[in-house]
Design a protein around this motif. Structure first.
Motif, PDB file in Angstrom:
ATOM      1  N   TYR B  38       0.773  -1.241   0.033  1.00 14.01           N
ATOM      2  CA  TYR B  38       0.016  -0.053  -0.034  1.00 14.01           C
ATOM      3  C   TYR B  38       0.809   1.452   0.016  1.00 14.01           C
ATOM      4  CZ  TYR B  38      -3.981  -2.914   0.565  1.00 14.01           C
ATOM      5  OH  TYR B  38      -5.140  -3.823   0.282  1.00 14.01           O
ATOM      6  N   PHE B  39       2.092   1.330   0.148  1.00 13.45           N
ATOM      7  CA  PHE B  39       2.931   2.410   0.419  1.00 13.45           C
ATOM      8  C   PHE B  39       4.212   2.289  -0.446  1.00 13.45           C
ATOM      9  CE2 PHE B  39       0.668   2.444   4.012  1.00 13.45           C
ATOM     10  CZ  PHE B  39      -0.226   3.676   3.888  1.00 13.45           C
ATOM     11  N   PRO B  40       4.206   1.535  -1.830  1.00  9.86           N
ATOM     12  CA  PRO B  40       5.469   1.215  -2.354  1.00  9.86           C
ATOM     13  C   PRO B  40       6.244   2.513  -2.725  1.00  9.86           C
ATOM     14  CG  PRO B  40       3.755   0.756  -3.899  1.00  9.86           C
ATOM     15  CD  PRO B  40       3.198   0.950  -2.246  1.00  9.86           C
ATOM     16  N   LYS B  41       5.300   3.398  -3.151  1.00 15.33           N
ATOM     17  CA  LYS B  41       6.036   4.740  -3.774  1.00 15.33           C
ATOM     18  C   LYS B  41       7.049   5.177  -2.719  1.00 15.33           C
ATOM     19  CE  LYS B  41       6.186   8.284  -6.285  1.00 15.33           C
ATOM     20  NZ  LYS B  41       6.924   8.139  -7.677  1.00 15.33           N
ATOM     21  N   ASP B  89       6.067  17.247  -7.926  1.00 15.50           N
ATOM     22  CA  ASP B  89       7.432  16.763  -7.476  1.00 15.50           C
ATOM     23  C   ASP B  89       7.717  15.412  -6.945  1.00 15.50           C
ATOM     24  OD1 ASP B  89       8.720  19.287  -7.551  1.00 15.50           O
ATOM     25  OD2 ASP B  89       8.668  19.848  -5.392  1.00 15.50           O
ATOM     26  N   HIS B  90       6.623  14.779  -6.576  1.00 13.92           N
ATOM     27  CA  HIS B  90       6.560  13.658  -5.859  1.00 13.92           C
ATOM     28  C   HIS B  90       6.246  12.445  -7.001  1.00 13.92           C
ATOM     29  CE1 HIS B  90       5.839  10.535  -2.963  1.00 13.92           C
ATOM     30  NE2 HIS B  90       4.702  10.181  -3.355  1.00 13.92           N
ATOM     31  N   ALA B  91       5.490  12.668  -7.866  1.00  8.77           N
ATOM     32  CA  ALA B  91       4.811  11.501  -8.800  1.00  8.77           C
ATOM     33  C   ALA B  91       4.819  12.117 -10.184  1.00  8.77           C
ATOM     34  CB  ALA B  91       3.613  11.354  -8.430  1.00  8.77           C
ATOM     35  N   ALA B 599     -13.428   8.724  -7.326  1.00 15.88           N
ATOM     36  CA  ALA B 599     -12.309   8.307  -8.163  1.00 15.88           C
ATOM     37  C   ALA B 599     -10.975   9.318  -7.961  1.00 15.88           C
ATOM     38  CB  ALA B 599     -12.731   8.293  -9.505  1.00 15.88           C
ATOM     39  N   TYR B 600     -11.461  10.506  -7.678  1.00 17.73           N
ATOM     40  CA  TYR B 600     -10.397  11.557  -7.577  1.00 17.73           C
ATOM     41  C   TYR B 600      -9.911  11.292  -6.230  1.00 17.73           C
ATOM     42  CZ  TYR B 600      -8.295  15.999  -6.553  1.00 17.73           C
ATOM     43  OH  TYR B 600      -7.434  17.050  -6.468  1.00 17.73           O
ATOM     44  N   PHE B 601     -10.407  10.988  -5.048  1.00 18.34           N
ATOM     45  CA  PHE B 601      -9.978  10.848  -3.823  1.00 18.34           C
ATOM     46  C   PHE B 601      -9.089   9.418  -4.033  1.00 18.34           C
ATOM     47  CE2 PHE B 601     -13.293  13.010  -1.693  1.00 18.34           C
ATOM     48  CZ  PHE B 601     -12.701  13.454  -0.715  1.00 18.34           C
ATOM     49  N   VAL B 602      -9.413   8.499  -4.550  1.00 16.48           N
ATOM     50  CA  VAL B 602      -8.747   7.257  -4.787  1.00 16.48           C
ATOM     51  C   VAL B 602      -7.483   7.491  -5.554  1.00 16.48           C
ATOM     52  CG1 VAL B 602      -9.011   4.869  -5.780  1.00 16.48           C
ATOM     53  CG2 VAL B 602     -11.081   5.550  -4.383  1.00 16.48           C
ATOM     54  N   TYR B 603      -7.812   7.917  -6.842  1.00 13.64           N
ATOM     55  CA  TYR B 603      -6.412   7.901  -7.391  1.00 13.64           C
ATOM     56  C   TYR B 603      -5.370   8.914  -6.856  1.00 13.64           C
ATOM     57  CZ  TYR B 603      -7.234   4.960 -11.149  1.00 13.64           C
ATOM     58  OH  TYR B 603      -7.633   3.706 -12.067  1.00 13.64           O
ATOM     59  N   ARG B 604      -5.797   9.960  -6.102  1.00 16.64           N
ATOM     60  CA  ARG B 604      -4.939  11.027  -5.232  1.00 16.64           C
ATOM     61  C   ARG B 604      -4.087  10.190  -4.497  1.00 16.64           C
ATOM     62  NH1 ARG B 604      -4.054  15.917  -3.002  1.00 16.64           N
ATOM     63  NH2 ARG B 604      -4.203  17.455  -4.636  1.00 16.64           N
ATOM     64  N   HIS B 605      -4.832   9.324  -3.688  1.00 16.96           N
ATOM     65  CA  HIS B 605      -4.252   8.454  -2.786  1.00 16.96           C
ATOM     66  C   HIS B 605      -3.240   7.626  -3.477  1.00 16.96           C
ATOM     67  CE1 HIS B 605      -3.830   4.496  -0.416  1.00 16.96           C
ATOM     68  NE2 HIS B 605      -3.809   5.379   0.462  1.00 16.96           N
ATOM     69  N   GLN B 606      -3.678   6.779  -4.518  1.00 18.11           N
ATOM     70  CA  GLN B 606      -2.700   5.791  -5.254  1.00 18.11           C
ATOM     71  C   GLN B 606      -1.708   6.651  -5.653  1.00 18.11           C
ATOM     72  OE1 GLN B 606      -4.360   3.532  -3.815  1.00 18.11           O
ATOM     73  NE2 GLN B 606      -4.632   2.041  -5.686  1.00 18.11           N
ATOM     74  N   ILE B 608      -0.310   9.202  -4.682  1.00 18.12           N
ATOM     75  CA  ILE B 608       0.762   9.472  -3.655  1.00 18.12           C
ATOM     76  C   ILE B 608       1.491   8.305  -3.107  1.00 18.12           C
ATOM     77  CG2 ILE B 608       0.952  10.694  -1.418  1.00 18.12           C
ATOM     78  CD1 ILE B 608      -1.469  12.504  -2.342  1.00 18.12           C
ATOM     79  N   ASN B 609       0.853   7.232  -2.844  1.00 20.48           N
ATOM     80  CA  ASN B 609       1.221   6.202  -2.066  1.00 20.48           C
ATOM     81  C   ASN B 609       1.940   5.081  -2.917  1.00 20.48           C
ATOM     82  OD1 ASN B 609       1.209   7.493   0.516  1.00 20.48           O
ATOM     83  ND2 ASN B 609      -1.248   7.073   0.074  1.00 20.48           N
ATOM     84  N   VAL B 610       1.221   4.595  -4.119  1.00 21.41           N
ATOM     85  CA  VAL B 610       1.346   3.427  -4.841  1.00 21.41           C
ATOM     86  C   VAL B 610       2.174   3.340  -5.796  1.00 21.41           C
ATOM     87  CG1 VAL B 610       0.392   1.395  -5.553  1.00 21.41           C
ATOM     88  CG2 VAL B 610      -0.764   2.612  -3.648  1.00 21.41           C
ATOM     89  N   TYR B 611       1.708   4.134  -6.971  1.00 14.56           N
ATOM     90  CA  TYR B 611       2.209   4.027  -8.260  1.00 14.56           C
ATOM     91  C   TYR B 611       3.455   4.687  -8.667  1.00 14.56           C
ATOM     92  CZ  TYR B 611      -2.559   1.813  -9.879  1.00 14.56           C
ATOM     93  OH  TYR B 611      -3.482   1.078  -9.910  1.00 14.56           O
TER      94      TYR B 611
END
Lengths: 776, 776
Positions: B38-41, B89-91, B599-606, B608-611
């Protein structure tokens, strides 16, 4: 349905007409009095300055050397004698490429005709009641030779499909070879061209306004920053439309003055006089020379004020500029890259030739251009499909009753029997004829409103619109019944597969119509083209009535350019007919072949002897020609599909459906392969040319060479005017144009100073040459 | 036709499902054992190297801090906390622009929903038997709220037309603003980027073969001549596919060796052994470490030979090269101009990022590319319209009888009652499901065959194809009856105006279907996305079974990129539904709005934390997103026209016909205004960046910096391999790679010598770093 015999009669009539025209041409062209009508190109190129004649007074006007009458058809071999490279030298690449279109027609349809005659005509003939070519054929229906004669569901249709494939492949192969040839001709032509201002110059449009900085400074700063090592100088574009009108008026007055001075020189005992009233018919009688000198002087003062205003007023500087670079490489790079972060500012493209620039459209902003394009597209669509509505309305007004109401005093004349019948037969069509006569002008105005910046582009765009009009109203309109907008309506309510079927089914029936069209419009039309009846009459009329000075005579002689916007689309209509009927009614092909061959002769003669192109676009119209021939092929394929589906050869549709896909792919490939040669300029070629020039003439001053080229023509002509004036009032000539060129506020950068110096130098040089010619 | 109540039930079920997923996610994500799922990024960016846990052994796997369970939904505010610049910056900009699509959906459909609810629902409701919102509404038909409730020929349709106009203008305004914002974000992003090899490098394809000169020399000569002051160096492209396979094998062996060495280190008393047979199950028992060392040594010799062959064999050098320039200006100029007189040779374009290059497609010649494009377009067309045919065929084979024939020993099991009924319900759909699951892969393979040279382009092209498939088979397929190819057939035989009518008339009836679709595919689907069930299971499975070394674990954790080719087209389907139903059945809009927000919430999370994006294209996909939303608007306009014409509001057609024209004009304007920012790079920006850099770091050696970037990744990995080998056999490490780098025949120009020196230097530097890490 006309029989072969009817066609024969029609052909005979047209051939006789054409020969009558040719005979008239052959007789008229060898009269010295017509020399300037039939050989103006040679006068313009300087190879001829007065007609060849046999000495005595009558010989000045009529050819008395009767030997030349015996060889009156020798213009044909003469026209062929000049080789293509010579034609390019003599008349430019545009003309040479234009001639190639006719040769292309011969190359495509020649072999196609042979195959069609060998394969399809026997197939068609054997399909119906007739067995093979028999004696009865001559008097039988022309349809017997066409696809109509093949019975529905016959497997013989595969012969037609195969020939269509063969024809398409052959046409594409020829198109490819021709595109290749023209593209390399263009590159060679550009490479062989001597140093020209447009090679170093880029037109930049949509220059943004920066507060507190003049437009000239903005341009200077931007290009110095982004093309630091390549930027040389630039030429601002002035809004001088009002100025241009005054200059035109002044030229007219100057012409009158010259005429009167000449008159006075010839008969020094009598000073010429004129009346100041309307058309010189009444009013106070004055001395002409003094009057015109006075008028010109007044205008000159006006011009001086106006010119100062233009140069000073920042509102007169338009947001566009011609930017010059110190090498072709630099200019190429600037023309083909994006300059600004905002992609609708600082739009760069190659500058057209100076004589090709359409000055009025240089300053149209990008948003306005988009809107203009939309409006004009809609207008063209409306024009093509609904033009008949206002015409019908005008027709209903312009009948005899309407005419009698408007001009009641003419009633007795109109009521005369033969005049009445003439008018009744003539008036209803008059509005349509006037419209068709006005059409190219209307389309050209539309293209101008669209905002193109060069005459060459304007003509290409007009040609596109004209082709669309001809396609819908002449070709499809002749095949389908009803007006174009009725068809449009019925097509909208028909299925996609139904449309080609509706048109396709009536194609074979219209073959005779198109054969007649080819003979009237093509054969007789071409003979009319070489006869130049209208320019002939106009020249002699002008010569009698208004030609006063040498300049007037040159104006009256002016042969103009080939009328590309009309000629090329009409020509492409023949390609369309050929492509459509090659498989359906092959008997039409020989008529087209004769047209192409004859037109080739005629235009070769005209290009060599008559036309003088206004601009040289180096065959830039070829991609359009190619695209439209491809479009013609596609149309013919769809129509054949429709035709065959009515013949219940339904399983042929998938077989034929492959053809458009292949044709489109071929087109796309050609577009990628060749079109860049017409739109861009490869860096490889620029480097070669730059290097070559460095070797041949090291250390040339490109700046002085370039900076003179893109002066607004009106400001340039003003200088001419001014110098003519200097010639008249000699005491002012010593300090040419100094009072007019004051440093304009805001333009006092060193760059601008240099520029002004150049202008002053130019003034001096032009003055010197005029002065010298005056002294000698 | 479902009632509002039915919809309510369906909504409840889907909301419960979504909440169950969310709950599961909330519980699973705070377990340390799942941290890498859940936090590979954060692991990849280096901010985290091991899961946070509470000390003891159990705490290593299970979260024992029960406080965190109480705040299990706090990922939502967490996801919103990061600002957009931080996300960039992050993604990367791709992810940030991707998120903006959802916000755009909210911006377009939010106000549209309000207007539709205020205007259209009252109009619709008052149209039929119902007066205003009454008590009965809840149990009545959903159609009462839709346009179906308005009586034919009612003047109320002008309300719908007005709202359609309003909606179109609003959507276009939002699209314009968004395009503007993304374009300037892209320019800022590119401007703020640090020095990168791709800024200086151009990919040149279709390098011609010159007799008697090596390809490298040809490139060198050409660019030195045509870009004399800007050319720096170039990197040839090698055909190293075979080599790549061997390198892959070697990496595997190296992994085994590392694993065994680690094992031996941990338990030094027992040397690990293995059997040489199949899967290590039987055969001779050998010492593992020695065995793998021996195998690697053999492979290395093989690699050495292969590498020498690649470098020496001119057949292995592909006709493409990465050409680097000494300034961004030079590279921009080269990328955006035509180089050669033959426009299909020396094709230049920006080099993709090194990690974005798809190496296999670099050497496809131009003609082949044209043919590939044609073949793939036809294949995509066939796939979209005829995919159902082979599937139906497979389905007919893969029924129970077929299954029993293929695997007769399973017959007793299959014949069991409940298994039989399960299979009978399951098998017929299986082929279709497998096909749909394989579809993105198939489309990606097609795009690869088309010959694009970067992964980013491949993904964009795949997305386009996928959108086309979804549009025809999901959207239109759901509305019209019958399979796509049946529709295609009937459309070909229908009139042009009939098609939108046929589809239009059934639109209101399908509203409930699409509402359900949004809830199942959108709401529950998004909850499934955040749960990451498949990666979770795969990670733990891999961890248990095949993870041997640290490198393996990182591989198992790899979150991959956002699946643009699937996600963006699916997302655009929601835009289409919204646009079509905004006027027809506005009750659908809130469902779409909830989807966009969630979907905006979900992909924002993803994000930041996943992809972890594989490449950074700086939002290069935006023009496609924009174009497809415009296409959606056009489709909705045509369908509304069709729908209204069935309502006998025939005089509305001309009113609505203006809309597509305006929309297309808007699209064309946007294309001109913004697309260059995504395809080209303005010279203004390059000059700024070049100047900036000159000030900040004068005299930097761009050459050494650039020349390392575009080495073929396999040759690069070979060097790693080689150096690992050097570490093992220390005596050979002193003269790294000298035996392999012999001057290749024909490449002995000074330029090439320089290039080789750079390669040698690179070897040394890599060696040094590895050596240092070994010593410490």
């Amino acid at each position: 349905m006309a029989s072969l015999g009817d066609i024969g009669v029609s052909a005979l009539i047209n051939i006789v007409t054409a020969f009558a025209f040719l005979l008239a041409f052959a007789l008229l062209r060898i009269q010295p009095i017509n020399d300037r009508v039939y050989f103006p190109k040679w006068y313009i190129s300087g190879a001829r300055s007065s007609p060849r004649h046999t000495g005595n007074f009558v010989g000045k006007f009529v050819n008395l050397n009767f030997k030349t009458y015996l060889t009156f058809l020798n213009w044909m071999p003469q026209a062929l004698r000049m080789k293509e490279p010579e034609i390019i030298d003599h008349a430019g690449l545009d003309s040479a490429a234009f001639l190639r279109i006719y040769v292309l027609g011969l190359k495509i349809f020649g072999p196609a005709a042979i195959v069609a005659f060998l394969v399809l005509i026997p197939v068609n003939v054997s399909g119906g009641m007739l067995f093979f070519l028999s004696h009865e054929l001559v008097i039988s229906d022309i349809d017997k030779l066409s696809i109509s004669n093949v019975r529905p569901k016959s497997p013989k249709f595969f012969a037609h499909i195969s020939v269509m494939y063969l024809f398409t492949f052959w046409a594409c192969y020829m198109l490819y070879k021709e595109y290749d040839a023209v593209a390399s001709m263009r590159l060679d032509f550009l490479a062989s061209k001597s140093r020209r201002a447009e090679q170093f110059t880029v037109l930049v449009k949509n220059v943004p306004h920066v507060d507190g900085r003049s437009l000239s400074d903005t341009v200077e700063y931007f290009f110095k920053k982004n093309h630091s090592t390549h930027y040389l100088c630039h030429q601002a574009v002035y809004n001088a439309n009002k100025f241009a009108r005054v200059v035109k008026k002044r030229q007219k007055l100057q012409n009158y003055l010259d005429y009167n001075e000449l008159k006075f020189e010839r008969s020094p005992h009598k000073r010429p006089t004129k009346k100041t009233g309307f058309l010189g018919l009444w009013g106070k009688k004055v001395d002409s020379i003094e009057y015109y000198q006075q008028q010109i002087k007044e205008l000159d003062e006006k011009l001086m004020v106006e010119r100062e205003r233009i140069l000073k007023d920042p509102k007169c500087i338009m947001p566009a500029a011609f930017v010059s670079f110190n090498s072709r490489w630099g200019a190429t790079v600037c023309a083909q890259t994006q300059q600004s972060k905002n992609p609708i500012l600082w739009l760069t493209d190659w500058a057209p030739e100076p004589r090709d620039v359409y000055w009025k459209n240089l300053a149209i902003p990008f948003v306005s251009l988009s809107i203009r394009k939309l409006v004009i597209s809609l207008a063209v669509f409306a024009l093509v499909f609904f033009y008949i509505i206002p015409i019908a309305f005008v027709q209903s007004l312009a009948n005899l009753d309407g005419l009698e109401r408007v001009v009641p005093f003419l009633r007795p004349v109109i009521e005369l029997g033969f005049i009445k019948s003439f008018l009744q037969g003539f008036l209803p069509g008059l509005a349509l004829k006037i419209f068709l006569w006005l059409l190219p002008g209307i389309l050209m105005t539309m293209s101008k409103i669209e905002g193109h910046v060069a005459f060459s582009v304007l003509e290409r765009e007009t040609a596109g619109k004209y082709y669309f009009f001809m396609l819908v109203n002449v070709f499809l309109g002749s095949i389908a019944t009803g007006t174009a907008f009725e068809q449009l309506n019925s097509f909208l309510h028909q299925s996609t597969t139904e449309i080609p079927r509706t048109i396709g089914v009536s194609i074979p029936m219209k073959a005779t119509f198109f054969i007649t069209y080819i003979m009237v419009d093509g054969w007789a039309g071409m003979a009319g083209e070489i006869l130049r009846l209208k320019p002939l009459i106009m020249f002699h009329l002008k010569n009698m009535l208004i030609v006063k000075t040498k300049r007037d005579r040159e104006k009256a002689m002016n042969p103009k350019s080939i009328d590309f916007p009309e000629t090329i689309p009409s020509l492409q209509l023949y390609f369309l007919m050929g492509a459509v009927y090659a498989v359906v009614t092959p008997i039409l092909l020989p008529f087209i072949l004769i047209f192409f061959a004859f037109a080739y002769f005629v235009y070769r003669h005209q290009v060599i002897n008559v036309y003088n192109q206004r601009y040289e676009s180096a065959a830039a119209f070829w991609p359009h020609v190619h695209t439209r021939i491809i479009a013609n092929l596609l149309i013919s394929q769809f129509l054949l599909m429709g035709l065959l589906s009515t013949k219940k050869a339904a399983n042929s549709t998938p077989l034929l459906a492959v053809l458009p896909v292949l044709t489109l792919t071929f087109h796309k490939y050609c577009k990628n392969r060749f079109e860049p040669a017409f739109r861009k300029y490869p860096l490889e070629a620029t480097v070669e040319k730059d290097t070559q020039e460095e070797v041949s003439s090291p250390g040339i001053d490109i700046k002085s060479f370039v900076s003179e080229a893109y002066l607004h023509p009106v400001l340039r002509s003003f200088e001419e005017v001014e110098l003519v004036e200097l010639r008249v009032e000699d005491n002012r000539a010593r300090i040419p144009s100094q009072p007019t060129i004051e440093p304009v506020s805001g333009l006092d950068s060193p760059k601008m100073q240099q520029h002004l110096q150049v202008v002053v130098q130019q003034h001096k040089s032009v003055y010197t040459s005029v002065h010298q010619s005056h002294n000698t």
